[in-house]
Design a protein around this motif. Sequence first.
Motif, PDB file in Angstrom:
ATOM      1  N   THR A   1       0.848  -1.190   0.000  1.00  0.00           N
ATOM      2  CA  THR A   1       0.000   0.000   0.000  1.00  0.00           C
ATOM      3  C   THR A   1       0.887   1.245   0.000  1.00  0.00           C
ATOM      4  O   THR A   1       2.045   1.189   0.409  1.00  0.00           O
ATOM      5  N   LYS A   2       0.303   2.352  -0.418  1.00  0.00           N
ATOM      6  CA  LYS A   2       1.018   3.622  -0.381  1.00  0.00           C
ATOM      7  C   LYS A   2       0.733   4.381   0.910  1.00  0.00           C
ATOM      8  O   LYS A   2       1.596   5.078   1.434  1.00  0.00           O
ATOM      9  N   TRP A   3      -0.502   4.247   1.436  1.00  0.00           N
ATOM     10  CA  TRP A   3      -0.859   5.024   2.622  1.00  0.00           C
ATOM     11  C   TRP A   3      -1.654   4.241   3.666  1.00  0.00           C
ATOM     12  O   TRP A   3      -1.541   4.524   4.853  1.00  0.00           O
TER      13      TRP A   3
ATOM     14  N   ARG B   1       0.266   2.541   6.814  1.00  0.00           N
ATOM     15  CA  ARG B   1       1.675   2.917   6.911  1.00  0.00           C
ATOM     16  C   ARG B   1       2.014   3.439   8.306  1.00  0.00           C
ATOM     17  O   ARG B   1       3.176   3.447   8.690  1.00  0.00           O
ATOM     18  N   ASN B   2       1.009   3.877   9.044  1.00  0.00           N
ATOM     19  CA  ASN B   2       1.169   4.178  10.468  1.00  0.00           C
ATOM     20  C   ASN B   2       0.273   3.218  11.241  1.00  0.00           C
ATOM     21  O   ASN B   2      -0.954   3.267  11.110  1.00  0.00           O
TER      22      ASN B   2
ATOM     23  N   GLU C   1      -2.273  10.893  10.585  1.00  0.00           N
ATOM     24  CA  GLU C   1      -2.299  10.989   9.127  1.00  0.00           C
ATOM     25  C   GLU C   1      -3.377  10.100   8.511  1.00  0.00           C
ATOM     26  O   GLU C   1      -3.839   9.135   9.117  1.00  0.00           O
ATOM     27  N   ASN C   2      -3.741  10.428   7.285  1.00  0.00           N
ATOM     28  CA  ASN C   2      -4.662   9.605   6.513  1.00  0.00           C
ATOM     29  C   ASN C   2      -4.119   8.183   6.406  1.00  0.00           C
ATOM     30  O   ASN C   2      -2.952   7.970   6.078  1.00  0.00           O
ATOM     31  N   GLY C   3      -4.978   7.192   6.691  1.00  0.00           N
ATOM     32  CA  GLY C   3      -4.556   5.793   6.593  1.00  0.00           C
ATOM     33  C   GLY C   3      -3.994   5.218   7.869  1.00  0.00           C
ATOM     34  O   GLY C   3      -3.642   4.028   7.905  1.00  0.00           O
ATOM     35  N   THR C   4      -3.910   6.024   8.922  1.00  0.00           N
ATOM     36  CA  THR C   4      -3.437   5.516  10.212  1.00  0.00           C
ATOM     37  C   THR C   4      -4.382   4.435  10.718  1.00  0.00           C
ATOM     38  O   THR C   4      -5.606   4.568  10.639  1.00  0.00           O
TER      39      THR C   4
ATOM     40  N   GLU D   1      -7.284   0.029   0.328  1.00  0.00           N
ATOM     41  CA  GLU D   1      -6.674   1.107  -0.439  1.00  0.00           C
ATOM     42  C   GLU D   1      -7.151   1.070  -1.893  1.00  0.00           C
ATOM     43  O   GLU D   1      -7.422   2.120  -2.491  1.00  0.00           O
TER      44      GLU D   1
END
Length: 305
Positions: free
Chosen positions: A57-59, A62-63, A86-89, A232
């Motif tokens: 995934t890109k986002w 990722r957190n 952040e977005n995607g946390t 995603e």
Amino acid sequence: MRIEIIKLLKKEGKLSDETINELKEININDFHHIVKEIGAKPTEHIKASEISKDLNTKWAGRNLYVFNEVSSTNTVAKFLAKNGAENGTVVLSEKQTDARGRSGKAWEAPLGGIWLSIIVKPNVDYSKLPMITIATGVAVAKAIERAGIQNAEIKWPNDIMLNGKKVCGILTEAVTQYNHIESVIIGVGIDANININEFPEELQEGTTTIAEELGRTEDENLLIRYFLEEFEKISTLFTEEKFEEILKEWRKRSYSIGKIVEVREPFSKFYDAYVVGIGKEGALIVEKIDGTLEKVISGECIIKN
């Protein structure tokens, strides 16, 4: 939310009773970095390192913050969202002590399940929130299919079914300020490797697990990775407003279309109807007994035998 975060900090030894007594004068948001530190500690079953390994995934994800036990991952995610996450946390917990589903219903969340919340910042208005739940349901179904179960179905608005039994629920909540949606918290609970006998007796008959359907346990970390990757992909369609493509995937897996249901809308009388389809904004289209068509935007549709 404030009380739940204080309980988490106290349980982890980050707050003393003396400090708690002083919290009336302290902004609880000042402790968000400590909550992140707790979520970065090693855990026994759900492991951030295993999820991140080979994560394509890109986002999304990722957190990652993984906890041993929280009252609700949605609560922790909302707290972090209000403090710059952040977005995607993603917030995960091995157990939840006060999980809630739609309409505040209690949700059993013991060890062995996948309990996660993902923070997204989609820049949409309220009318698009149902479609976010629809898209998430497709992502969960596709993740389950990648695990080797090919009959996942989606019961409007937020349940994933296997062989007529619930295996997953989704709860979407908006974080708002001044009538503007700052972020959306999507809670996902998958009964992965739970022993059904651990559930209250009244829930056992209508519940199944990934392990029961596969005939073996599934790697929870791998299943989480599958979900984040599928989420995603479907989110990209949402961002590009390719809603019909999302709905096409949903319709292929619909558990609701073609069934007689009892519609239970908020502040409305219950009524029986036949499920005709789903509209472009994610509302369920039903035909009432008198032949009129109705859009069901929120509430429940109980399948009738």
